[in-house]
Design a protein around this motif. Sequence first.
Motif, mmCIF file in Angstrom:
data_model
loop_
_atom_site.group_PDB
_atom_site.id
_atom_site.type_symbol
_atom_site.label_atom_id
_atom_site.label_comp_id
_atom_site.label_asym_id
_atom_site.label_seq_id
_atom_site.Cartn_x
_atom_site.Cartn_y
_atom_site.Cartn_z
ATOM 1 N N ALA A 245 0.835 -1.189 0.000
ATOM 2 C CA ALA A 245 0.000 0.000 0.000
ATOM 3 C C ALA A 245 0.873 1.243 0.000
ATOM 4 O O ALA A 245 2.025 1.231 0.435
ATOM 5 C CB ALA A 245 -0.910 0.021 1.235
ATOM 6 N N THR A 246 0.303 2.326 -0.510
ATOM 7 C CA THR A 246 0.901 3.640 -0.362
ATOM 8 C C THR A 246 0.008 4.459 0.559
ATOM 9 O O THR A 246 -1.197 4.216 0.654
ATOM 10 C CB THR A 246 1.043 4.351 -1.717
ATOM 11 N N PHE A 247 0.607 5.439 1.228
ATOM 12 C CA PHE A 247 -0.155 6.224 2.183
ATOM 13 C C PHE A 247 -1.082 7.178 1.433
ATOM 14 O O PHE A 247 -0.691 7.785 0.435
ATOM 15 C CB PHE A 247 0.785 6.999 3.107
ATOM 16 N N PRO A 248 -2.335 7.327 1.909
ATOM 17 C CA PRO A 248 -3.325 8.091 1.145
ATOM 18 C C PRO A 248 -3.110 9.599 1.195
ATOM 19 O O PRO A 248 -2.447 10.131 2.093
ATOM 20 C CB PRO A 248 -4.643 7.716 1.829
ATOM 21 N N GLU A 249 -3.732 10.288 0.238
ATOM 22 C CA GLU A 249 -3.796 11.733 0.280
ATOM 23 C C GLU A 249 -4.725 12.172 1.408
ATOM 24 O O GLU A 249 -5.658 11.449 1.773
ATOM 25 C CB GLU A 249 -4.293 12.290 -1.056
ATOM 26 N N MET A 250 -4.471 13.348 1.944
ATOM 27 C CA MET A 250 -5.269 13.868 3.048
ATOM 28 C C MET A 250 -6.214 14.959 2.552
ATOM 29 O O MET A 250 -5.846 15.798 1.725
ATOM 30 C CB MET A 250 -4.366 14.453 4.142
ATOM 31 N N ALA A 251 -7.444 14.928 3.079
ATOM 32 C CA ALA A 251 -8.409 16.003 2.866
ATOM 33 C C ALA A 251 -8.833 16.571 4.205
ATOM 34 O O ALA A 251 -8.798 15.880 5.227
ATOM 35 C CB ALA A 251 -9.622 15.490 2.095
ATOM 36 N N LEU A 252 -9.231 17.838 4.215
ATOM 37 C CA LEU A 252 -9.906 18.458 5.351
ATOM 38 C C LEU A 252 -11.301 18.854 4.880
ATOM 39 O O LEU A 252 -11.471 19.346 3.763
ATOM 40 C CB LEU A 252 -9.151 19.690 5.846
ATOM 41 N N SER A 497 -4.386 -0.344 4.495
ATOM 42 C CA SER A 497 -5.665 -0.695 3.860
ATOM 43 C C SER A 497 -5.785 -0.242 2.415
ATOM 44 O O SER A 497 -6.778 -0.532 1.757
ATOM 45 C CB SER A 497 -6.816 -0.119 4.678
ATOM 46 N N GLY A 498 -4.799 0.506 1.916
ATOM 47 C CA GLY A 498 -4.844 0.909 0.523
ATOM 48 C C GLY A 498 -5.840 2.004 0.225
ATOM 49 O O GLY A 498 -6.381 2.076 -0.890
ATOM 50 N N LEU A 499 -6.121 2.876 1.184
ATOM 51 C CA LEU A 499 -7.005 4.015 0.935
ATOM 52 C C LEU A 499 -6.402 4.934 -0.125
ATOM 53 O O LEU A 499 -5.181 5.056 -0.251
ATOM 54 C CB LEU A 499 -7.198 4.826 2.210
ATOM 55 N N SER A 500 -7.290 5.630 -0.847
ATOM 56 C CA SER A 500 -6.810 6.670 -1.749
ATOM 57 C C SER A 500 -6.868 8.043 -1.083
ATOM 58 O O SER A 500 -6.024 8.893 -1.355
ATOM 59 C CB SER A 500 -7.628 6.674 -3.042
ATOM 60 N N VAL A 501 -7.875 8.263 -0.195
ATOM 61 C CA VAL A 501 -8.037 9.553 0.483
ATOM 62 C C VAL A 501 -8.547 9.291 1.896
ATOM 63 O O VAL A 501 -9.386 8.418 2.103
ATOM 64 C CB VAL A 501 -9.038 10.472 -0.255
ATOM 65 N N LYS A 536 5.407 4.791 0.135
ATOM 66 C CA LYS A 536 5.169 3.370 0.406
ATOM 67 C C LYS A 536 5.042 3.119 1.910
ATOM 68 O O LYS A 536 5.825 3.641 2.706
ATOM 69 C CB LYS A 536 6.304 2.516 -0.153
ATOM 70 N N VAL A 537 4.074 2.292 2.266
ATOM 71 C CA VAL A 537 3.899 1.859 3.650
ATOM 72 C C VAL A 537 4.696 0.572 3.847
ATOM 73 O O VAL A 537 4.391 -0.464 3.225
ATOM 74 C CB VAL A 537 2.418 1.629 3.988
ATOM 75 N N HIS A 538 5.708 0.618 4.681
ATOM 76 C CA HIS A 538 6.545 -0.553 4.926
ATOM 77 C C HIS A 538 6.008 -1.396 6.070
ATOM 78 O O HIS A 538 6.050 -2.630 6.018
ATOM 79 C CB HIS A 538 7.986 -0.122 5.233
ATOM 80 N N SER A 539 5.514 -0.743 7.122
ATOM 81 C CA SER A 539 4.942 -1.455 8.260
ATOM 82 C C SER A 539 4.031 -0.498 8.999
ATOM 83 O O SER A 539 4.212 0.730 8.946
ATOM 84 C CB SER A 539 6.031 -2.000 9.202
ATOM 85 N N ALA A 540 3.050 -1.069 9.683
ATOM 86 C CA ALA A 540 2.127 -0.242 10.468
ATOM 87 C C ALA A 540 1.431 -1.144 11.469
ATOM 88 O O ALA A 540 0.999 -2.253 11.116
ATOM 89 C CB ALA A 540 1.104 0.449 9.568
ATOM 90 N N ARG A 541 1.303 -0.668 12.707
ATOM 91 C CA ARG A 541 0.641 -1.484 13.717
ATOM 92 C C ARG A 541 0.150 -0.604 14.863
ATOM 93 O O ARG A 541 0.686 0.487 15.112
ATOM 94 C CB ARG A 541 1.584 -2.546 14.275
ATOM 95 N N VAL A 542 -0.861 -1.096 15.535
ATOM 96 C CA VAL A 542 -1.350 -0.508 16.776
ATOM 97 C C VAL A 542 -1.500 -1.658 17.761
ATOM 98 O O VAL A 542 -2.303 -2.570 17.540
ATOM 99 C CB VAL A 542 -2.700 0.205 16.590
ATOM 100 N N ALA A 549 4.178 3.497 12.519
ATOM 101 C CA ALA A 549 4.066 3.332 11.075
ATOM 102 C C ALA A 549 5.362 3.772 10.425
ATOM 103 O O ALA A 549 5.856 4.870 10.698
ATOM 104 C CB ALA A 549 2.894 4.133 10.526
ATOM 105 N N CYS A 550 5.895 2.912 9.592
ATOM 106 C CA CYS A 550 7.076 3.245 8.804
ATOM 107 C C CYS A 550 6.604 3.513 7.382
ATOM 108 O O CYS A 550 6.149 2.596 6.681
ATOM 109 C CB CYS A 550 8.098 2.113 8.841
#
Length: 584
Positions: A245-252, A497-501, A536-542, A549-550
């Motif tokens: 996955a890549t990290f999504p774009e942000m909206a407000l 999760s592969g979000l776009s936004v 690119k999202v290399h790792s992410a966890r909670v 998140a890397c």
Amino acid sequence: MIDAVTLFGTDQPSIEGQSFAVGPWSFTLENGAVRHIALRGHEAIHNIAFLVRDRDWGTLVPQLDNLDVAQTDTTLRITYDALFISADAKLAVQVSIDVGPESLVMSAIGETQGTFETNRAGFTVLHPIADVAGQPVRVKHSDGSSEDSAFPDLIEPWRPFVDIAALTNQVGDAELCCAFRGDTFEMEDQRQWGDASFKTYNRPLDMPWPYTIVDGARQAQSVELTWTPLAGKPVEDTAPAAIDATFPEMALVMDPQDALRLARQPSDIAFVNPQRLLCHLDAAIGDTAAQFRAFAAAQRACPDKVFDLELICLFDDDPATELSSLAAQMHAAGFMPDSVLVCPSVDRQSTPPGSDWPDCPPLADIHAAASLAFPDIRRGGGMVSFFPELNRKRPPLKHLDFVSHGLCPIVHAADDVSVMETLEAIPHITRSARAITGDKDYRIGPATIAMRQNPYGARTIPNPDHERICMAHDDPRHRAKFGAAYVIGLASALASSGLSVWTPAALYGPRGVIADQGEWPISAALKALAERAGEKVHSARVSDGLAEACIGTVTLKANLTAHTQQSLGAYAWSMADVSASEAT
């Protein structure tokens, strides 16, 4: 020591729990609720509480009194009184908790004073989702019959089980039986709302609500936990899947009044610097042409931002007529969004089990009409509310380019621990949403601590005293260190999760990023996350109260607790550059 207002945005004291351990059981007593019940070291039950809801599904906070604790080496008895007040009526409840080597029993006897209006009054039991989702369970019914089934793996839109007398499942190396007495109980999959639990509650939803308990009525309920040892191995978590996955774009998100303010002060967007602005247009408030003109003014002032339209339509008549009229107004105003999400106004309200669907044209007809009204714009569907509404009323994918829904962590509980625990449910939500949306672009938002609009009642709950309140329109923690840590946790939970936004905040207002002077703590966290878009999202966890998140060549961490962890203070976060080789 950091003061409470800096941490939480309020000086309201945090709830402090009292820990107990006796025999194989351990738990915390917190504001009358028994939380995190462990059996031989494994979490067995997330929570047991006697809860009362008002007509808008708001949780009534009880007045607690006469707490008494008596403990020996092998037994424990806790008693207290809880008083619930609704308008001029009262529900007085005597609660007892009896713990021994073989059982833990929580009982309640209540009596009303006056005619008491409620949507629910009784015990609620939360099973955890870790080691439970998708696992076997035996369900006993009120007629004595039993069925072998499983807790849902993907999030169940309706009630997984009804008419529940007992639930039996594996907990570590033991078998746990949870028995219910005193009313008719059923289960809902609370992961839908972001809760990290399956909830069993009394009074079926297909019975009328709100309802009244007459003056002088008495009720008695109990929940009994018993256990037996098992010879088999404990249930083990499956290994996490590889991330692609890549990290999504942000909206407000902003409304027309916000857009006019931004048009006057375009530098307001500079600090967080999101890629997109989500424009909320509500046909129900009228003068849609003026709303479009406001967004067009903001677009002219911020030409480097991508604008998206969240379009709430009345659909009192032919969808094609309304949508073509709105499209004409949009073009006349000179507003040119990159995408439009169309949602019927009536779908902002939830349709629970047993309720009638509101009058609304079929979604297939609505989105077919939208494809004609907005032929050159990316079109979306889904819900401007939350995942339960999407899960229960699924959009016609053939007409859509993307699907979206929102998130809110204070639907059922608003204490600090519960808010952070909702992050555990995010991967369950996104995985279940992916099963619905397939390969369509997937967007989430708004996703804020406070609630923008209440799908479960007539209003969001006012919070003039800046407290921790379920379904509140304004939550002070958003503007404190807690809010910054939460949004890093949210990003970590969503990253794979592969979000776009994603839309983690508003531009202005109580859920915004603009303070009267300078920025709130969440603004710096959002700035760091906006800079990660497309990487690119290399790792992410909670897990265990920490989020990490890397992403690209940066590692972000947040402490999701009030005590220091891994050199991070209470609700602190950090960002560190790492080499490309370390990131991979």
